[in-house]
Scaffold this motif. Structure first.
Motif, PDB file in Angstrom:
ATOM      1  N   HIS A 137       0.867  -1.181   0.000  1.00 52.61           N
ATOM      2  CA  HIS A 137       0.000   0.000   0.000  1.00 52.61           C
ATOM      3  C   HIS A 137       0.907   1.235   0.000  1.00 52.61           C
ATOM      4  CE1 HIS A 137      -3.859   1.994   0.745  1.00 52.61           C
ATOM      5  NE2 HIS A 137      -3.196   2.804   1.548  1.00 52.61           N
ATOM      6  N   GLU A 138       1.136   1.804  -1.175  1.00 48.78           N
ATOM      7  CA  GLU A 138       2.032   2.955  -1.310  1.00 48.78           C
ATOM      8  C   GLU A 138       1.333   4.239  -0.859  1.00 48.78           C
ATOM      9  OE1 GLU A 138       5.117   3.033  -2.082  1.00 48.78           O
ATOM     10  OE2 GLU A 138       5.589   1.193  -3.175  1.00 48.78           O
ATOM     11  N   ILE A 139       2.083   5.103  -0.172  1.00 54.30           N
ATOM     12  CA  ILE A 139       1.555   6.387   0.306  1.00 54.30           C
ATOM     13  C   ILE A 139       2.308   7.532  -0.362  1.00 54.30           C
ATOM     14  CG2 ILE A 139       1.154   7.846   2.324  1.00 54.30           C
ATOM     15  CD1 ILE A 139      -0.475   5.329   2.381  1.00 54.30           C
ATOM     16  N   ASN A 140       1.570   8.521  -0.862  1.00 51.65           N
ATOM     17  CA  ASN A 140       2.164   9.740  -1.400  1.00 51.65           C
ATOM     18  C   ASN A 140       2.147  10.792  -0.288  1.00 51.65           C
ATOM     19  OD1 ASN A 140       3.023  11.944  -2.884  1.00 51.65           O
ATOM     20  ND2 ASN A 140       1.055  12.242  -3.922  1.00 51.65           N
ATOM     21  N   THR A 141       3.310  11.144   0.223  1.00 48.52           N
ATOM     22  CA  THR A 141       3.388  12.038   1.387  1.00 48.52           C
ATOM     23  C   THR A 141       3.326  13.521   1.022  1.00 48.52           C
ATOM     24  OG1 THR A 141       5.817  12.021   1.280  1.00 48.52           O
ATOM     25  CG2 THR A 141       4.752  10.340   2.659  1.00 48.52           C
ATOM     26  N   ALA A 142       3.449  13.866  -0.228  1.00 46.86           N
ATOM     27  CA  ALA A 142       3.554  15.273  -0.636  1.00 46.86           C
ATOM     28  C   ALA A 142       2.431  16.168  -0.112  1.00 46.86           C
ATOM     29  CB  ALA A 142       3.661  15.363  -2.151  1.00 46.86           C
ATOM     30  N   PRO A 143       1.143  15.772  -0.230  1.00 48.22           N
ATOM     31  CA  PRO A 143       0.080  16.701   0.184  1.00 48.22           C
ATOM     32  C   PRO A 143      -0.274  16.654   1.666  1.00 48.22           C
ATOM     33  CG  PRO A 143      -0.887  14.765  -0.835  1.00 48.22           C
ATOM     34  CD  PRO A 143       0.599  14.552  -0.838  1.00 48.22           C
ATOM     35  N   ILE A 144       0.426  15.826   2.450  1.00 50.03           N
ATOM     36  CA  ILE A 144       0.002  15.588   3.828  1.00 50.03           C
ATOM     37  C   ILE A 144       0.456  16.682   4.795  1.00 50.03           C
ATOM     38  CG2 ILE A 144       0.219  14.000   5.795  1.00 50.03           C
ATOM     39  CD1 ILE A 144       0.308  11.709   3.808  1.00 50.03           C
ATOM     40  N   GLY A 145       1.671  17.190   4.617  1.00 49.16           N
ATOM     41  CA  GLY A 145       2.257  18.140   5.572  1.00 49.16           C
ATOM     42  C   GLY A 145       1.394  19.368   5.826  1.00 49.16           C
ATOM     43  N   GLY A 173      -1.053  12.427  10.416  1.00 46.26           N
ATOM     44  CA  GLY A 173      -0.119  13.135   9.552  1.00 46.26           C
ATOM     45  C   GLY A 173       1.323  13.050  10.000  1.00 46.26           C
ATOM     46  N   GLY A 174       1.594  13.603  11.202  1.00 46.99           N
ATOM     47  CA  GLY A 174       2.975  13.674  11.675  1.00 46.99           C
ATOM     48  C   GLY A 174       3.632  12.323  11.844  1.00 46.99           C
ATOM     49  N   SER A 175       2.952  11.421  12.543  1.00 47.88           N
ATOM     50  CA  SER A 175       3.524  10.094  12.766  1.00 47.88           C
ATOM     51  C   SER A 175       3.650   9.316  11.468  1.00 47.88           C
ATOM     52  CB  SER A 175       2.653   9.315  13.762  1.00 47.88           C
ATOM     53  OG  SER A 175       2.589  10.001  14.992  1.00 47.88           O
ATOM     54  N   LEU A 176       2.652   9.491  10.594  1.00 46.61           N
ATOM     55  CA  LEU A 176       2.692   8.815   9.304  1.00 46.61           C
ATOM     56  C   LEU A 176       3.909   9.244   8.496  1.00 46.61           C
ATOM     57  CD1 LEU A 176       1.494   7.106   7.049  1.00 46.61           C
ATOM     58  CD2 LEU A 176       0.054   9.047   6.427  1.00 46.61           C
ATOM     59  N   LEU A 177       4.151  10.548   8.418  1.00 49.48           N
ATOM     60  CA  LEU A 177       5.309  11.052   7.683  1.00 49.48           C
ATOM     61  C   LEU A 177       6.605  10.516   8.273  1.00 49.48           C
ATOM     62  CD1 LEU A 177       4.221  14.773   7.168  1.00 49.48           C
ATOM     63  CD2 LEU A 177       4.294  12.974   5.438  1.00 49.48           C
ATOM     64  N   LEU A 178       6.665  10.480   9.615  1.00 54.12           N
ATOM     65  CA  LEU A 178       7.869   9.984  10.279  1.00 54.12           C
ATOM     66  C   LEU A 178       8.096   8.503   9.976  1.00 54.12           C
ATOM     67  CD1 LEU A 178      10.205  10.449  12.244  1.00 54.12           C
ATOM     68  CD2 LEU A 178       8.627   9.910  14.121  1.00 54.12           C
ATOM     69  N   MET A 179       7.023   7.709  10.066  1.00 53.37           N
ATOM     70  CA  MET A 179       7.141   6.272   9.820  1.00 53.37           C
ATOM     71  C   MET A 179       7.595   5.978   8.391  1.00 53.37           C
ATOM     72  SD  MET A 179       4.136   4.194  11.755  1.00 53.37           S
ATOM     73  CE  MET A 179       4.436   3.575  13.402  1.00 53.37           C
ATOM     74  N   ILE A 180       6.999   6.671   7.438  1.00 53.97           N
ATOM     75  CA  ILE A 180       7.360   6.433   6.036  1.00 53.97           C
ATOM     76  C   ILE A 180       8.799   6.852   5.773  1.00 53.97           C
ATOM     77  CG2 ILE A 180       6.862   7.137   3.667  1.00 53.97           C
ATOM     78  CD1 ILE A 180       3.923   7.252   4.424  1.00 53.97           C
ATOM     79  N   TYR A 181       9.210   7.948   6.382  1.00 54.58           N
ATOM     80  CA  TYR A 181      10.599   8.398   6.231  1.00 54.58           C
ATOM     81  C   TYR A 181      11.569   7.350   6.785  1.00 54.58           C
ATOM     82  CZ  TYR A 181      14.921  10.918   7.149  1.00 54.58           C
ATOM     83  OH  TYR A 181      16.249  11.279   7.208  1.00 54.58           O
ATOM     84  N   ILE A 182      11.258   6.841   7.979  1.00 53.47           N
ATOM     85  CA  ILE A 182      12.119   5.820   8.590  1.00 53.47           C
ATOM     86  C   ILE A 182      12.129   4.557   7.738  1.00 53.47           C
ATOM     87  CG2 ILE A 182      12.377   4.292  10.592  1.00 53.47           C
ATOM     88  CD1 ILE A 182      11.286   6.563  12.324  1.00 53.47           C
ATOM     89  N   GLY A 183      10.948   4.155   7.251  1.00 57.02           N
ATOM     90  CA  GLY A 183      10.853   2.949   6.442  1.00 57.02           C
ATOM     91  C   GLY A 183      11.644   3.038   5.154  1.00 57.02           C
ATOM     92  N   ARG A 184      11.665   4.222   4.553  1.00 61.61           N
ATOM     93  CA  ARG A 184      12.395   4.399   3.298  1.00 61.61           C
ATOM     94  C   ARG A 184      13.889   4.607   3.522  1.00 61.61           C
ATOM     95  NH1 ARG A 184       8.030   8.472   0.300  1.00 61.61           N
ATOM     96  NH2 ARG A 184       6.469   6.851  -0.138  1.00 61.61           N
ATOM     97  N   THR A 185      14.261   5.061   4.706  1.00 61.97           N
ATOM     98  CA  THR A 185      15.664   5.355   4.998  1.00 61.97           C
ATOM     99  C   THR A 185      16.412   4.133   5.522  1.00 61.97           C
ATOM    100  OG1 THR A 185      15.033   7.637   5.534  1.00 61.97           O
ATOM    101  CG2 THR A 185      17.217   6.891   6.260  1.00 61.97           C
ATOM    102  N   PHE A 186      15.723   3.327   6.341  1.00 65.12           N
ATOM    103  CA  PHE A 186      16.375   2.174   6.972  1.00 65.12           C
ATOM    104  C   PHE A 186      15.725   0.890   6.456  1.00 65.12           C
ATOM    105  CE2 PHE A 186      16.512   5.774   9.917  1.00 65.12           C
ATOM    106  CZ  PHE A 186      17.892   5.897  10.115  1.00 65.12           C
ATOM    107  N   GLY A 235      11.834  -1.438   6.607  1.00 66.48           N
ATOM    108  CA  GLY A 235      11.230  -0.968   5.365  1.00 66.48           C
ATOM    109  C   GLY A 235       9.720  -1.202   5.290  1.00 66.48           C
ATOM    110  N   PHE A 236       9.239  -2.156   6.081  1.00 67.51           N
ATOM    111  CA  PHE A 236       7.796  -2.441   6.073  1.00 67.51           C
ATOM    112  C   PHE A 236       6.964  -1.242   6.529  1.00 67.51           C
ATOM    113  CE2 PHE A 236       9.340  -3.555  10.277  1.00 67.51           C
ATOM    114  CZ  PHE A 236       8.381  -3.036  11.127  1.00 67.51           C
ATOM    115  N   LEU A 237       7.588  -0.292   7.249  1.00 68.64           N
ATOM    116  CA  LEU A 237       6.846   0.855   7.765  1.00 68.64           C
ATOM    117  C   LEU A 237       6.285   1.730   6.640  1.00 68.64           C
ATOM    118  CD1 LEU A 237       9.015   2.010  10.818  1.00 68.64           C
ATOM    119  CD2 LEU A 237       6.815   0.819  10.851  1.00 68.64           C
ATOM    120  N   GLN A 238       6.969   1.747   5.491  1.00 64.36           N
ATOM    121  CA  GLN A 238       6.458   2.584   4.402  1.00 64.36           C
ATOM    122  C   GLN A 238       5.212   1.987   3.763  1.00 64.36           C
ATOM    123  OE1 GLN A 238       9.009   2.594   0.774  1.00 64.36           O
ATOM    124  NE2 GLN A 238      10.272   1.110   1.910  1.00 64.36           N
ATOM    125  N   TYR A 239       4.909   0.724   4.087  1.00 64.78           N
ATOM    126  CA  TYR A 239       3.736   0.066   3.526  1.00 64.78           C
ATOM    127  C   TYR A 239       2.589  -0.092   4.531  1.00 64.78           C
ATOM    128  CZ  TYR A 239       7.320  -1.119   0.126  1.00 64.78           C
ATOM    129  OH  TYR A 239       8.337  -1.048  -0.797  1.00 64.78           O
TER     130      TYR A 239
END
Length: 273
Positions: free
Chosen positions: A86-94, A143-156, A160-164
């Protein structure tokens, strides 16, 4: 719109919640206008609609949270068993997060200020305060936690499952924290609609002390029954006695109502012999 752009279930939950709150607000304005009006059916005023408003809103909030709990639990289950991504587009969330949090907590402060003027006894304002608080925390978590989780999932890669499924995990954590609020709202207002005793032990104790402090001689208070419907507090006094004069009873009732309304603006007293 933000949900369609981001594909985030957490944002969808927030959007559904905001729709319920917005519709309920229009109904709330109408209830406030009619609650003090007396009719043959409601000789003390139509305060029952305050409790009904709060009860229905609590049920709707609980329904939204329950649906989100099921939807996001299934998302996690499908990821673990079927590798559904389940891919998330974070651009409009902030921007949405900042705006929603600011508006929600501004409403919390406003509702609290208005309810303070009524001694925190208005069930509609109490419900709306809790609703706005839930909305604010939902925006923050979604919003905030979601952005943080996806960032962590994509960085580490290790997490990586966190981005999904980070989106679903955020919703589940929020559910655990806030699910008690609508349950409390439903219970409180169900008791009011059923004509149950006033639930606040402090208010009940204060009223009983006030009643007993000005009891005239010859009155034998057998029982005090106190109920709350919306912002109306009804005190029924059961009195024993054989030589009680009607003018003495009416004087006591009027004096007691006057004293009570200094603290409880919509108090009513009935005396039963």
């Amino acid at each position: 719109m933000v949900y369609s752009l981001s594909n985030s279930e957490a944002i969808l939950l927030e959007g559904n919640y905001n729709i319920v709150c917005a519709v309920a607000s229009f109904i709330g304005f109408y209830v406030i206008r009619i609650r003090n009006k007396t009719t043959k059916t409601f000789p003390l005023g139509q305060y029952i609609y305050e409790s009904l408003y709060s009860l229905v809103k609590g049920i709707l909030i609980l329904g939204i949270l329950t649906a989100a709990l099921w939807e996001n639990s299934m998302k996690i289950f499908n990821y673990l068993t079927k590798d559904e991504i389940h891919e998330i587009n974070t651009a409009p969330i902030g921007g949405l997060v900042i705006l929603s949090v600011a508006l929600s907590f501004s409403l919390v402060l406003y509702f609290k200020k208005q309810n303070k003027k009524l001694g925190y006894r208005n069930s509609m304002l109490t419900t709306d305060t809790k609703g706005a608080k839930i909305d604010g925390f939902l925006s923050l978590f979604a919003g905030g936690s979601l952005l943080l989780m996806i960032y962590i999932g994509r960085t580490f890669p290790l997490v990586g499952f966190l981005q999904y499924i980070g989106d679903a995990l955020v919703v589940l954590v929020f559910e655990l924290v806030m699910i008690k609020e609508p349950i409390h709202i439903i219970r409180q207002n169900f008791v009011e609609l059923a004509g149950g005793q006033l639930q606040s032990e402090k208010d009940r104790s204060d009223i009983e002390k006030m009643v007993k402090s000005i009891v005239p001689q010859g009155f034998d208070l057998d029982e005090i029954y106190i109920s709350k419907t919306g912002s109306l507090i009804l005190i029924l006094l059961y009195i024993k006695g054989h030589d009680l004069q009607p003018d003495i009873i009416n004087h006591y009732r009027s004096r007691l109502e006057k004293e009570l309304r200094l603290v409880y603006s919509n108090a009513a007293v009935e005396i039963l012999i």
